[in-house]
Enzyme design. Structure first.
Site, PDB file in Angstrom:
ATOM      1  N   ASP A  86       0.805  -1.207   0.000  1.00  0.00           N
ATOM      2  CA  ASP A  86       0.000   0.000   0.000  1.00  0.00           C
ATOM      3  C   ASP A  86       0.842   1.263   0.000  1.00  0.00           C
ATOM      4  O   ASP A  86       1.466   1.598   1.009  1.00  0.00           O
ATOM      5  CB  ASP A  86      -0.892  -0.036   1.236  1.00  0.00           C
ATOM      6  CG  ASP A  86      -1.744   1.198   1.396  1.00  0.00           C
ATOM      7  OD1 ASP A  86      -1.982   1.887   0.389  1.00  0.00           O
ATOM      8  OD2 ASP A  86      -2.189   1.462   2.522  1.00  0.00           O
ATOM      9  N   GLY A  93      -0.319   4.111   0.095  1.00  0.00           N
ATOM     10  CA  GLY A  93      -1.064   5.128   0.807  1.00  0.00           C
ATOM     11  C   GLY A  93      -0.883   5.069   2.309  1.00  0.00           C
ATOM     12  O   GLY A  93      -1.605   5.753   3.043  1.00  0.00           O
ATOM     13  N   GLY A 108     -11.785   2.878   9.100  1.00  0.00           N
ATOM     14  CA  GLY A 108     -13.199   3.113   8.858  1.00  0.00           C
ATOM     15  C   GLY A 108     -14.016   1.848   9.001  1.00  0.00           C
ATOM     16  O   GLY A 108     -15.178   1.882   9.396  1.00  0.00           O
ATOM     17  N   SER A 109     -13.429   0.698   8.658  1.00  0.00           N
ATOM     18  CA  SER A 109     -14.177  -0.552   8.689  1.00  0.00           C
ATOM     19  C   SER A 109     -13.742  -1.456   9.838  1.00  0.00           C
ATOM     20  O   SER A 109     -14.091  -2.631   9.862  1.00  0.00           O
ATOM     21  CB  SER A 109     -13.998  -1.294   7.356  1.00  0.00           C
ATOM     22  OG  SER A 109     -12.623  -1.463   7.072  1.00  0.00           O
ATOM     23  N   TYR A 156       2.594  11.383   2.082  1.00  0.00           N
ATOM     24  CA  TYR A 156       1.951  10.561   1.060  1.00  0.00           C
ATOM     25  C   TYR A 156       2.666  10.787  -0.271  1.00  0.00           C
ATOM     26  O   TYR A 156       3.461  11.719  -0.421  1.00  0.00           O
ATOM     27  CB  TYR A 156       0.485  10.969   0.899  1.00  0.00           C
ATOM     28  CG  TYR A 156      -0.365  10.767   2.128  1.00  0.00           C
ATOM     29  CD1 TYR A 156      -0.767   9.488   2.509  1.00  0.00           C
ATOM     30  CD2 TYR A 156      -0.774  11.851   2.889  1.00  0.00           C
ATOM     31  CE1 TYR A 156      -1.565   9.302   3.634  1.00  0.00           C
ATOM     32  CE2 TYR A 156      -1.574  11.674   4.014  1.00  0.00           C
ATOM     33  CZ  TYR A 156      -1.964  10.393   4.380  1.00  0.00           C
ATOM     34  OH  TYR A 156      -2.740  10.218   5.491  1.00  0.00           O
ATOM     35  N   ASP A 180      -2.285   5.942  -4.715  1.00  0.00           N
ATOM     36  CA  ASP A 180      -2.492   4.959  -3.656  1.00  0.00           C
ATOM     37  C   ASP A 180      -2.799   3.568  -4.221  1.00  0.00           C
ATOM     38  O   ASP A 180      -3.922   3.298  -4.645  1.00  0.00           O
ATOM     39  CB  ASP A 180      -3.643   5.444  -2.771  1.00  0.00           C
ATOM     40  CG  ASP A 180      -3.899   4.558  -1.569  1.00  0.00           C
ATOM     41  OD1 ASP A 180      -3.230   3.525  -1.428  1.00  0.00           O
ATOM     42  OD2 ASP A 180      -4.781   4.914  -0.766  1.00  0.00           O
TER      43      ASP A 180
END
Length: 469
Positions: A105, A107, A148-149, A269, A295
């Site tokens: 990743d 990001g 978020g999840s 980033y 990302d």
């Protein structure tokens, strides 16, 4: 005599590495590649909606200034997952080294793995057991990261970590002993972040940055090529997902020159300016909202509400989603949508196939562009795999920049190919299993002939193949 002695020394080093099976940080300047694997997405509408919501919520936390564990690359192959639409590759960790599949990743900046003490909460993916490694060092620092999840929690430790033939001793990482169900998907055991150290929730230098800054690479950069399977019927759950090239750019995968764009401000980033965005030949107004983060850990493309609404206004029959699909739009699957990006140089086209996130009915499709809920102060755009599958991307350490190049015919020919999922290319290691499961055979071992050629290749250039998850 000097030339002869140098040749003898080189041969001795190659033979020594051949015997050890895995290079260390003291290996001569090289570049390597690793296969990436691709885990395919589900066509179940309920799951598609949930995954769309999870992606939207994840970005809100990831880029919204809240504390979170960032996600987590030689020649390493990617695997693409059809169920969860993420690309993942393989790393080796510990002494003796054990291999694990992790999301790669750009990001985020942290590395974490699920621990053997996690129990059933970590699902059936292979877990890391500190007791089996002689190089494990517990820093006794707890961490917890909200996504978020879901969330992950555990403690920070140091270990020897290898990827695509490169090795970093005392690499800081998170050992996770509790996580939400959103993360316990087999075969992925964790995340490796490929962004910059200021983002690290564990305050550890990312694996790639240690190699780039320490002179371990021939060139202080890594390149990424991702495959496309979304428009292929009968795609398997795991497919060859492309490659990550560490320490060099793979000229067989792109044509022409690489167009570089400087990062905005202090590197955190991989964030650059976006000049223009065109949909169906119409320019989308992005004035005042033109910063974009590149990302690999995000499937689609997130942007400001006004700009996203303007995108779908160019597509007759499109409609805003509701419920779990809030922030997304549907549009007629029969419509071919042409999108072009410009970051200050060439114009880069996105395949119409990549504009389609999923088909939600016999006639309606879910678009790849969705509304970012990051909030004020965050980046304007998150450019994910929907665009990155259309270019060869380069992430450069110095000067800090992102580059794009046109894909070669060789790279394009890899899209949709029904082939065996690539094996990890991390040296001779044992593949880890979930606690209580039988050990798999060694996955990285190479026969004596090819291994000698591979180590010679490492001294010049190397890559990592990705799997898509």
């Amino acid at each position: 005599m000097i030339a002869s002695a140098s040749l003898t020394t080189l041969l001795f080093l190659l033979l020594s590495q051949h015997a050890s099976g895995a290079p260390t940080a003291s290996t001569a300047v090289v570049g390597l590649s690793m296969p990436i694997r691709r885990l395919n997405r589900s066509q179940n509408l309920t799951l598609v909606a949930q995954q769309a919501k999870d992606q939207r919520d994840m970005l809100a936390v990831k880029y919204g200034g809240q504390s979170l564990q960032q996600r987590g690359t030689g020649y390493n192959l990617y695997v693409k997952s059809f169920m969860h639409r993420v690309y993942y590759g393989t790393i080796a960790i510990g002494t003796p080294p054990m291999s694990y599949d992790v999301i790669l990743d750009t990001g985020s900046s942290d590395l974490w793995l699920t621990s053997s003490t996690c129990g059933t909460g970590c699902g059936t993916s292979p877990t890391y057991d500190p007791a089996k490694s002689s190089t494990f060092h517990n820093l006794s620092t707890p961490f917890e990261i909200q996504y978020g999840s879901g969330a992950v929690a555990g403690y920070i430790a140091e270990e020897t970590v290898q990827m695509a033939g490169f090795s970093v001793a005392k690499q800081g990482f998170g050992v996770v002993n509790a996580l939400s169900s959103a993360f316990n998907t087999n075969p992925v055991s964790g995340i490796m972040g490929l962004a910059w150290s200021p983002l690290s929730s564990t305050q550890q230098t990312p694996f790639w940055q240690t190699l780039a800054s320490g002179g371990s690479w021939d060139s202080a950069l890594f390149g990424v090529q991702l495959t496309r399977y979304g428009n292929v019927s009968g795609a398997a759950q795991n497919e060859p997902g492309g490659v990550i090239d560490m320490g060099y750019t793979n000229s067989s995968l792109y044509t022409g020159s690489i167009e570089y764009h400087s990062l905005i401000g202090t590197p955190q980033y991989w964030e650059i300016n976006m000049n223009t965005l065109t949909v169906q030949g119409k320019s989308i107004n992005i004035a005042g909202a033109s910063t974009a983060i590149i990302d690999t850990g995000t499937t689609n493309i997130a942007g400001p509400a006004t700009a996203v609404a303007n995108i779908y206004a160019q597509i007759p029959g499109s409609q805003a989603g509701t419920g779990q699909l809030e922030g997304y739009y549907t549009y007629p699957c029969s419509t071919t949508v042409n999108v072009q990006f410009n970051f200050g140089g060439n114009t880069w086209s996105m395949s119409p196939a990549d504009f389609t996130h999923s088909q939600v009915s016999t006639t309606e499709c879910l678009g790849a562009f969705f509304v970012s809920s990051i909030g004020q102060g965050g980046p304007s755009w998150i450019i994910g795999d929907a665009f990155l599958k259309n270019v060869y991307s380069v992430f450069k350490y110095s000067p800090p920049s992102v580059g794009f190049a046109a894909l070669s015919e060789t790279a394009i020919a890899q899209n949709g190919v029904k082939a065996a999922v690539p094996s990890p290319t991390i040296g001779a290691v044992t593949a880890a299993t979930n606690t209580g499961a039988a050990s798999r055979a060694a996955v990285g071992a190479v026969s004596s002939g090819p291994l000698g050629v591979l180590f010679c290749f490492w001294l010049a250039s190397t890559s990592i193949t990705f799997l898509l998850w």
